[in-house]
Motif scaffolding. Structure first.
Motif, PDB file in Angstrom:
ATOM      1  N   ASP A 189      -8.984   4.452 -17.295  1.00 41.28           N
ATOM      2  CA  ASP A 189      -9.612   3.609 -18.393  1.00 41.28           C
ATOM      3  C   ASP A 189     -11.004   3.037 -18.282  1.00 41.28           C
ATOM      4  O   ASP A 189     -11.612   2.913 -19.204  1.00 41.28           O
ATOM      5  N   VAL A 190     -11.221   2.780 -17.038  1.00 41.08           N
ATOM      6  CA  VAL A 190     -12.810   2.378 -16.919  1.00 41.08           C
ATOM      7  C   VAL A 190     -13.796   3.493 -16.099  1.00 41.08           C
ATOM      8  O   VAL A 190     -13.273   3.669 -14.779  1.00 41.08           O
ATOM      9  N   ARG A 191     -14.605   3.829 -16.401  1.00 44.68           N
ATOM     10  CA  ARG A 191     -15.607   4.917 -16.038  1.00 44.68           C
ATOM     11  C   ARG A 191     -16.946   4.364 -15.760  1.00 44.68           C
ATOM     12  O   ARG A 191     -17.418   3.659 -16.535  1.00 44.68           O
ATOM     13  N   GLU A 192     -17.658   5.240 -14.974  1.00 45.10           N
ATOM     14  CA  GLU A 192     -19.111   4.808 -14.500  1.00 45.10           C
ATOM     15  C   GLU A 192     -19.743   6.088 -14.218  1.00 45.10           C
ATOM     16  O   GLU A 192     -19.079   7.107 -13.872  1.00 45.10           O
ATOM     17  N   ALA A 193     -21.026   6.056 -14.601  1.00 43.37           N
ATOM     18  CA  ALA A 193     -22.081   6.990 -14.395  1.00 43.37           C
ATOM     19  C   ALA A 193     -22.558   6.805 -13.075  1.00 43.37           C
ATOM     20  O   ALA A 193     -23.121   5.624 -12.744  1.00 43.37           O
ATOM     21  N   VAL A 194     -22.263   7.410 -11.998  1.00 43.03           N
ATOM     22  CA  VAL A 194     -22.814   7.019 -10.767  1.00 43.03           C
ATOM     23  C   VAL A 194     -24.389   8.092 -10.628  1.00 43.03           C
ATOM     24  O   VAL A 194     -24.148   9.349 -10.582  1.00 43.03           O
ATOM     25  N   VAL A 195     -25.333   7.571 -10.259  1.00 37.82           N
ATOM     26  CA  VAL A 195     -26.744   8.307 -10.084  1.00 37.82           C
ATOM     27  C   VAL A 195     -27.401   7.683  -8.805  1.00 37.82           C
ATOM     28  O   VAL A 195     -27.292   6.580  -8.781  1.00 37.82           O
ATOM     29  N   ASP A 196     -28.324   8.656  -8.475  1.00 35.87           N
ATOM     30  CA  ASP A 196     -29.208   8.354  -7.227  1.00 35.87           C
ATOM     31  C   ASP A 196     -30.713   8.461  -7.697  1.00 35.87           C
ATOM     32  O   ASP A 196     -30.983   9.369  -8.401  1.00 35.87           O
ATOM     33  N   ILE A 197     -31.271   7.104  -7.889  1.00 31.84           N
ATOM     34  CA  ILE A 197     -32.318   7.024  -8.470  1.00 31.84           C
ATOM     35  C   ILE A 197     -33.464   6.690  -7.458  1.00 31.84           C
ATOM     36  O   ILE A 197     -33.186   5.867  -6.407  1.00 31.84           O
ATOM     37  N   PRO A 198     -34.656   7.116  -7.400  1.00 32.12           N
ATOM     38  CA  PRO A 198     -35.614   7.108  -6.455  1.00 32.12           C
ATOM     39  C   PRO A 198     -36.174   5.290  -6.190  1.00 32.12           C
ATOM     40  O   PRO A 198     -35.853   4.701  -7.131  1.00 32.12           O
ATOM     41  N   ASP A 199     -36.296   5.091  -5.074  1.00 34.64           N
ATOM     42  CA  ASP A 199     -36.715   3.635  -4.610  1.00 34.64           C
ATOM     43  C   ASP A 199     -37.350   2.988  -5.556  1.00 34.64           C
ATOM     44  O   ASP A 199     -37.264   1.690  -5.820  1.00 34.64           O
ATOM     45  N   GLY A 200     -38.526   3.579  -6.030  1.00 34.62           N
ATOM     46  CA  GLY A 200     -39.520   2.744  -6.716  1.00 34.62           C
ATOM     47  C   GLY A 200     -39.119   2.647  -7.999  1.00 34.62           C
ATOM     48  O   GLY A 200     -38.994   1.563  -8.464  1.00 34.62           O
ATOM     49  N   PRO A 201     -38.440   3.378  -8.955  1.00 35.67           N
ATOM     50  CA  PRO A 201     -38.121   3.194 -10.506  1.00 35.67           C
ATOM     51  C   PRO A 201     -36.696   2.176 -10.034  1.00 35.67           C
ATOM     52  O   PRO A 201     -36.585   1.385 -10.906  1.00 35.67           O
ATOM     53  N   ALA A 202     -36.004   2.319  -9.171  1.00 36.06           N
ATOM     54  CA  ALA A 202     -34.731   1.297  -8.919  1.00 36.06           C
ATOM     55  C   ALA A 202     -35.100   0.072  -8.535  1.00 36.06           C
ATOM     56  O   ALA A 202     -34.529  -0.795  -9.241  1.00 36.06           O
ATOM     57  N   ARG A 203     -36.259  -0.228  -8.322  1.00 36.73           N
ATOM     58  CA  ARG A 203     -36.572  -1.705  -7.765  1.00 36.73           C
ATOM     59  C   ARG A 203     -36.895  -2.453  -9.185  1.00 36.73           C
ATOM     60  O   ARG A 203     -36.961  -3.590  -9.395  1.00 36.73           O
ATOM     61  N   ALA A 204     -37.477  -1.566 -10.347  1.00 40.09           N
ATOM     62  CA  ALA A 204     -37.398  -2.244 -11.496  1.00 40.09           C
ATOM     63  C   ALA A 204     -36.260  -2.433 -12.485  1.00 40.09           C
ATOM     64  O   ALA A 204     -36.611  -3.154 -13.456  1.00 40.09           O
ATOM     65  N   LEU A 205     -35.076  -1.933 -12.088  1.00 43.07           N
ATOM     66  CA  LEU A 205     -34.047  -2.024 -12.720  1.00 43.07           C
ATOM     67  C   LEU A 205     -33.601  -3.631 -12.303  1.00 43.07           C
ATOM     68  O   LEU A 205     -33.371  -3.967 -11.276  1.00 43.07           O
ATOM     69  N   ARG A 206     -32.540  -4.030 -13.321  1.00 45.97           N
ATOM     70  CA  ARG A 206     -31.953  -5.219 -13.212  1.00 45.97           C
ATOM     71  C   ARG A 206     -30.330  -4.850 -13.619  1.00 45.97           C
ATOM     72  O   ARG A 206     -30.034  -4.158 -14.736  1.00 45.97           O
ATOM     73  N   GLN A 207     -29.574  -5.852 -13.080  1.00 47.28           N
ATOM     74  CA  GLN A 207     -28.199  -5.687 -13.592  1.00 47.28           C
ATOM     75  C   GLN A 207     -28.032  -6.132 -15.057  1.00 47.28           C
ATOM     76  O   GLN A 207     -28.321  -7.002 -15.344  1.00 47.28           O
ATOM     77  N   GLY A 208     -27.158  -5.184 -15.792  1.00 47.84           N
ATOM     78  CA  GLY A 208     -26.876  -5.515 -17.305  1.00 47.84           C
ATOM     79  C   GLY A 208     -27.753  -4.737 -17.915  1.00 47.84           C
ATOM     80  O   GLY A 208     -27.620  -4.775 -19.316  1.00 47.84           O
ATOM     81  N   GLU A 209     -28.788  -4.110 -17.762  1.00 51.96           N
ATOM     82  CA  GLU A 209     -29.675  -3.411 -18.418  1.00 51.96           C
ATOM     83  C   GLU A 209     -28.914  -1.943 -19.062  1.00 51.96           C
ATOM     84  O   GLU A 209     -28.165  -1.444 -18.389  1.00 51.96           O
ATOM     85  N   PRO A 210     -29.362  -1.823 -20.194  1.00 43.44           N
ATOM     86  CA  PRO A 210     -28.513  -0.674 -21.260  1.00 43.44           C
ATOM     87  C   PRO A 210     -29.196   0.678 -20.578  1.00 43.44           C
ATOM     88  O   PRO A 210     -30.099   0.882 -20.437  1.00 43.44           O
ATOM     89  N   PHE A 211     -28.362   1.746 -20.591  1.00 42.00           N
ATOM     90  CA  PHE A 211     -28.643   2.848 -20.393  1.00 42.00           C
ATOM     91  C   PHE A 211     -28.002   3.920 -21.493  1.00 42.00           C
ATOM     92  O   PHE A 211     -26.991   3.635 -22.023  1.00 42.00           O
ATOM     93  N   ALA A 212     -28.663   4.981 -21.857  1.00 41.93           N
ATOM     94  CA  ALA A 212     -27.928   6.066 -22.780  1.00 41.93           C
ATOM     95  C   ALA A 212     -27.691   7.103 -21.698  1.00 41.93           C
ATOM     96  O   ALA A 212     -28.395   7.562 -20.659  1.00 41.93           O
TER      97      ALA A 212
END
Length: 363
Positions: free
Chosen positions: A203-226
């Protein structure tokens, strides 16, 4: 005569050596700059970074028996969908059945003792009322009655526990899900708590991805993704970033990111390969498409040579690699629009070396 012969020889040798050193210094000073091939990079500002990943369940549990036994049947296999109450596996219940019978016999014995103690207490009470029995006899009869009553309760509790243990011989599903792994076969002895299979909720699924450390530092919880399915890019969904790994992986220098899908789409099955892209303008970063030959690996870092046209020298710059395929690489790093990088001969350069650059063509 010996002195007159030695002095000219010494002077001649000194002159020869002096001439050789001067000639070496002149040759070293006249070393021409190394020719290299370079290109000017342009950021792909209209394209956000895409990352490949897989669809995984947010909740999954390892299922096993609560008692020791030999596995006699298993009704499901990997990929099977299960419903609440469905039988998954069973162990041999013989020992558990014997324990139940033994507890039932103990309860019957305790009940007989209670009946005997109750009758004895009634008799002693009657005799005491007629002043035939003394107070000590009456107290002893009452004590025996209370002990017999407690014995019945204890035997009943033991029987309830044995029956509960008997129920543990059958492993059932607690909720809707899919079997993702099986870790025991029929005939195998399993201990209490040993993992027999893993069931993931659908019922609850997630997209699990490995993002390089540089771009990942700019992300914040709750941000939308396509999110798009790689096998069918026309099938899309949206999700929100739920979790970012606190530190980068030591080997890949990437952070694991988990994005919870906003809605359940049947096409996004567990294990499906997907591509995710941030939809917020703040998260969409400019990227550079360069020849893969421009990159080099040193001490676990991805580097390239940045060329300074004014001084004709090169310096090493670290970058974040996001994609590499067909001789091309997509990077995010310390680059500015119009920067010139070396794309050929990168493994034979040194920091600050003078070079003679020629314009390359990015295909």
């Amino acid at each position: 005569m010996r002195h007159t012969l030695v002095l000219p020889t010494t002077v001649a040798v000194a002159c020869v050596l002096s001439g050789c050193n001067a000639e070496g210094d002149a040759t070293k000073a006249q070393t021409p700059p190394r020719p290299v091939l370079s290109v000017v990079v342009k950021p792909q500002e209209d394209r956000s970074i895409g990352f490949a990943g897989t669809i995984q369940p947010r909740f999954q549990t390892d299922r096993g028996f609560r008692v020791l036994g030999r596995l006699v049947s298993r009704q499901v296999d990997v990929g099977d969908v299960v419903a609440p109450g469905q039988v998954l596996a069973q162990i041999d219940p013989l020992l558990l059945d014997l324990a139940v019978r033994g507890s039932e016999a103990d309860l019957a014995k305790a009940q007989a003792q209670l009946a005997n103690a109750s009758a004895a207490e009634v008799r002693i009470s009657t005799l005491f009322a007629k002043q035939i029995a003394n107070q000590a006899d009456l107290d002893s009869a009452k004590q025996s009655l209370e002990a017999a009553s407690a014995g019945v309760k204890q035997a009943q509790a033991s029987l309830d526990k044995a029956r509960e243990q008997r129920g543990y011989a059958t492993l059932t599903a607690d909720e809707f899900g899919v079997v993702t792994s099986v870790n025991a076969e029929v005939g195998q002895m399993v201990t209490a708590g040993q993992k027999v299979m893993t069931i993931a909720r659908t019922d609850v699924r997630e997209a699990v991805v490995d993002i390089p450390d540089g771009p990942a530092r700019a992300l914040r919880q709750g941000e939308p993704f396509a999110i798009r399915l790689q096998a069918a890019p026309s099938i899309a969904a949206t999700g929100q970033l739920r979790e970012i790994a606190p530190q980068a992986d030591a080997a890949t220098r990437t952070r694991r990111v988990k994005i919870t899908l906003d809605q359940s789409v049947d096409a996004f099955r567990l294990g499906a390969t997907i591509t995710v892209r941030p939809t917020m303008p703040a998260a969409a970063q400019a990227v550079f498409d360069i020849p893969a030959a421009a990159l080099r690996e040193r001490d676990g870092k991805t580097l390239l040579w940045l060329l300074d046209p004014g001084t004709g020298t090169v310096r090493s710059v670290p970058v974040e690699l996001t994609e590499r395929s067909n001789g091309k690489a997509r990077i995010v790093g310390q680059l500015a629009a119009g920067a010139r990088i070396v794309v050929a001969g990168v493994n034979s350069l040194s920091e600050g070396q003078s070079v003679k650059f020629e314009e390359g063509i990015v295909r």
